[in-house]
Scaffold this motif. Structure first.
Motif, PDB file in Angstrom:
ATOM      1  N   PRO A 167      80.671  -4.311  32.157  1.00 16.76           N
ATOM      2  CA  PRO A 167      79.983  -5.335  31.383  1.00 16.76           C
ATOM      3  C   PRO A 167      80.670  -5.751  30.087  1.00 16.76           C
ATOM      4  O   PRO A 167      80.103  -6.539  29.341  1.00 16.76           O
ATOM      5  CB  PRO A 167      78.640  -4.661  31.080  1.00 16.76           C
ATOM      6  CG  PRO A 167      78.973  -3.209  30.968  1.00 16.76           C
ATOM      7  CD  PRO A 167      80.034  -2.980  32.004  1.00 16.76           C
ATOM      8  N   TRP A 343      71.194  -6.708  30.632  1.00 15.47           N
ATOM      9  CA  TRP A 343      71.898  -6.128  31.772  1.00 15.47           C
ATOM     10  C   TRP A 343      70.957  -5.462  32.782  1.00 15.47           C
ATOM     11  O   TRP A 343      71.331  -5.278  33.941  1.00 15.47           O
ATOM     12  CB  TRP A 343      72.956  -5.147  31.291  1.00 15.47           C
ATOM     13  CG  TRP A 343      74.164  -5.844  30.768  1.00 15.47           C
ATOM     14  CD1 TRP A 343      74.547  -5.979  29.471  1.00 15.47           C
ATOM     15  CD2 TRP A 343      75.138  -6.548  31.542  1.00 15.47           C
ATOM     16  NE1 TRP A 343      75.698  -6.715  29.383  1.00 15.47           N
ATOM     17  CE2 TRP A 343      76.085  -7.078  30.638  1.00 15.47           C
ATOM     18  CE3 TRP A 343      75.303  -6.788  32.904  1.00 15.47           C
ATOM     19  CZ2 TRP A 343      77.190  -7.827  31.064  1.00 15.47           C
ATOM     20  CZ3 TRP A 343      76.397  -7.534  33.326  1.00 15.47           C
ATOM     21  CH2 TRP A 343      77.325  -8.035  32.421  1.00 15.47           C
ATOM     22  N   ILE A 346      70.621  -7.301  36.229  1.00 14.73           N
ATOM     23  CA  ILE A 346      71.866  -7.659  36.898  1.00 14.73           C
ATOM     24  C   ILE A 346      71.669  -8.027  38.366  1.00 14.73           C
ATOM     25  O   ILE A 346      72.499  -8.714  38.959  1.00 14.73           O
ATOM     26  CB  ILE A 346      72.915  -6.532  36.740  1.00 14.73           C
ATOM     27  CG1 ILE A 346      74.290  -7.016  37.218  1.00 14.73           C
ATOM     28  CG2 ILE A 346      72.446  -5.266  37.436  1.00 14.73           C
ATOM     29  CD1 ILE A 346      75.402  -6.036  36.966  1.00 14.73           C
TER      30      ILE A 346
END
Length: 469
Positions: A167, A343, A346
């Motif tokens: 990431p 995140w 995702i």
């Protein structure tokens, strides 16, 4: 990839780099209406990444890289808006030396705190102020070896370098607000020794040479998350053309055969993008392309915006691999144009990109999406959630495969016409922005005209196999 609330942190105890002419300016913290921007966006999946107090509109990067010494020098100009009254703010920058910082053309105080560059404007920045910060920096950039995918960031190679990773990776080669919630445009100039290619995102610009060095120029005008930036330098065979009226740039290492599976796979980029556009809506960017790398440390493919990068493992069998191209191109809609806000969501990237592989396989004469759904349903571990899978599960099968199962379950529940209308509405209404799973649920229910939250809950986070729709 194949394979916001903001937290205020107390004032940092930072070391002043006096030898570089920097000054520490902490008295600004007490000025009325001003306070330090957050040094961390408090995303638990990427601790320390991102910064608060400002929103970047655009980056202008001019870097020079010499593979012989592995030394990079650069100037970054960031145009941003203060979202609070700022006495100081942070930029993410890992390991490189900073020699000059200005804010709106005036020298600014600057200091380092680990991978943070702390900038103190001379007069502070009121809320709503638009400002430009320039940073001159240099050094030997380093890889990041603690990511879930292994080595990433800026990787020195035998003939150049690769800047890549998820990431994070951007902060290893330029100062940045390194979190996908702050998307921006990019203009990139890369100067390298003559004979080497320097590939990045977006539309190619004028290429110039002088004194044994060549400058390559790239511009990405659509907002881009920082992890989607890339820089690939080396001895590459670069093919430039157009597709659907937009530039198409692909590159394969010169060491690989011109008719090999890598080149053959990239040659289908336009065809695959057109098919996906017929399902997802118009292609969202101003250019197409792809880059193959041979460095074994890149054990993945990454959807770097407009120009995905493909690692060597996807072509080990000696045959073209259009499936991985379909996956990374699907990300141009799901992940790049519509970007996750945090995140933990995702699966919004990977579930839809994995499903796109099924759609392409069926279109290309292989197994149907329904058959892939049946196989996946029987094999998936239902104890692992797609949403908020934990840091160790960021790239796990629950995100990819269970996410794709949820997408097909939605299709079976609402029917094809409504399903593809949901997808096209999502990519149109959220284009160039950020989104969460909750945003998708709300939109899907609106388009379908029926409750769908129980469906999403069962297929994305429930602990047992849901009933087949």
């Amino acid at each position: 990839m194949r394979r916001t609330h903001r937290r205020f942190r107390p004032a940092l105890a930072v070391a002043v780099v006096a030898a570089l002419g920097f000054t520490a300016c902490t008295d600004g913290d007490e000025r009325p209406g001003l306070r330090p921007g957050a040094a961390d966006l408090a995303d638990p999946y990427v601790p320390g990444a991102g910064n608060g107090g400002y929103d970047v509109a655009g980056y202008r990067l001019a870097v020079r890289y010499d593979p012989a010494t592995d030394r990079l020098s650069g100037r970054a100009a960031l145009t941003a808006t203060a979202t609070i009254g700022l006495s100081r703010f942070n930029l993410d920058l890992a390991g490189l030396d900073v020699s000059r910082v200005t804010v709106d053309g005036r020298p600014a105080g600057a200091a380092r705190d680990g991978d943070e560059l702390v900038v103190t404007p001379r007069d502070g920045l009121p809320r709503g102020a638009r400002f430009t910060v320039e940073v001159d920096y240099s050094g030997v950039p380093a890889a990041k070896t603690d990511g879930q995918l292994g080595s990433g960031g800026f990787l020195h190679t035998d003939d150049g370098a690769i800047a890549l990773g998820q990431p994070w990776s951007a902060a290893t080669w330029f100062p940045v607000n390194d979190h996908p919630s702050d998307k921006a445009t990019y203009d990139v100039e890369v100067t390298v020794p003559d004979g080497l290619a320097a590939l990045s995102n977006g539309v190619p610009g004028e290429r110039t040479s002088a004194d044994g060095w060549t400058t390559w120029r790239w511009a990405e005008r659509a907002p881009m998350a920082s992890y989607l930036t890339t820089l690939v330098i080396g001895d590459y065979r670069v093919e430039s053309g157009t597709h659907a009226g937009r530039p198409m740039v692909t590159a394969v290492p010169a060491s690989l055969p011109a008719t090999g599976p890598e080149a053959a796979s990239l040659a289908r980029t336009g065809e695959i993008a057109d098919f996906l556009a017929s399902r997802f809506g118009p292609y969202p960017f101003d250019s197409y392309g792809g880059v193959v790398v041979t460095d074994a440390r890149i054990g993945y493919a990454l959807e770097t915006q407009s120009r995905p990068v493909y690692g060597p493992d996807f072509f080990r069998g000696g045959r073209p691999n259009p499936g991985v191209v379909a996956h990374e191109l699907a990300h141009q809609w799901f992940g790049n144009s519509v970007t996750l806000s945090r995140w933990s969501d995702i699966w919004l990237n990977e579930g839809f990109a994995s499903y796109a592989e099924w759609l392409w396989e069926e279109h290309d004469g292989g197994r149907t999406a329904q058959r892939n759904f049946e196989i996946g349903y029987a094999a998936v571990d239902w104890s692992r959630p797609s949403v908020d899978p934990g840091r160790s599960g960021l790239f796990g099968t629950a995100v990819y495969k269970r996410g794709a199962l949820a997408v097909h379950a939605l299709r079976r529940t609402v029917g094809d016409d409504t399903f593809f209308r949901i997808l096209r509405t999502w990519t149109a209404e959220r284009r160039d922005g950020n989104a969460t799973t909750e945003d998708l649920v709300v939109l899907a229910e609106r388009v379908a005209g029926k409750p769908l939250r129980p469906l999403f809950d069962a297929w994305l986070v429930g602990g047992t196999a849901p009933a087949l729709p």
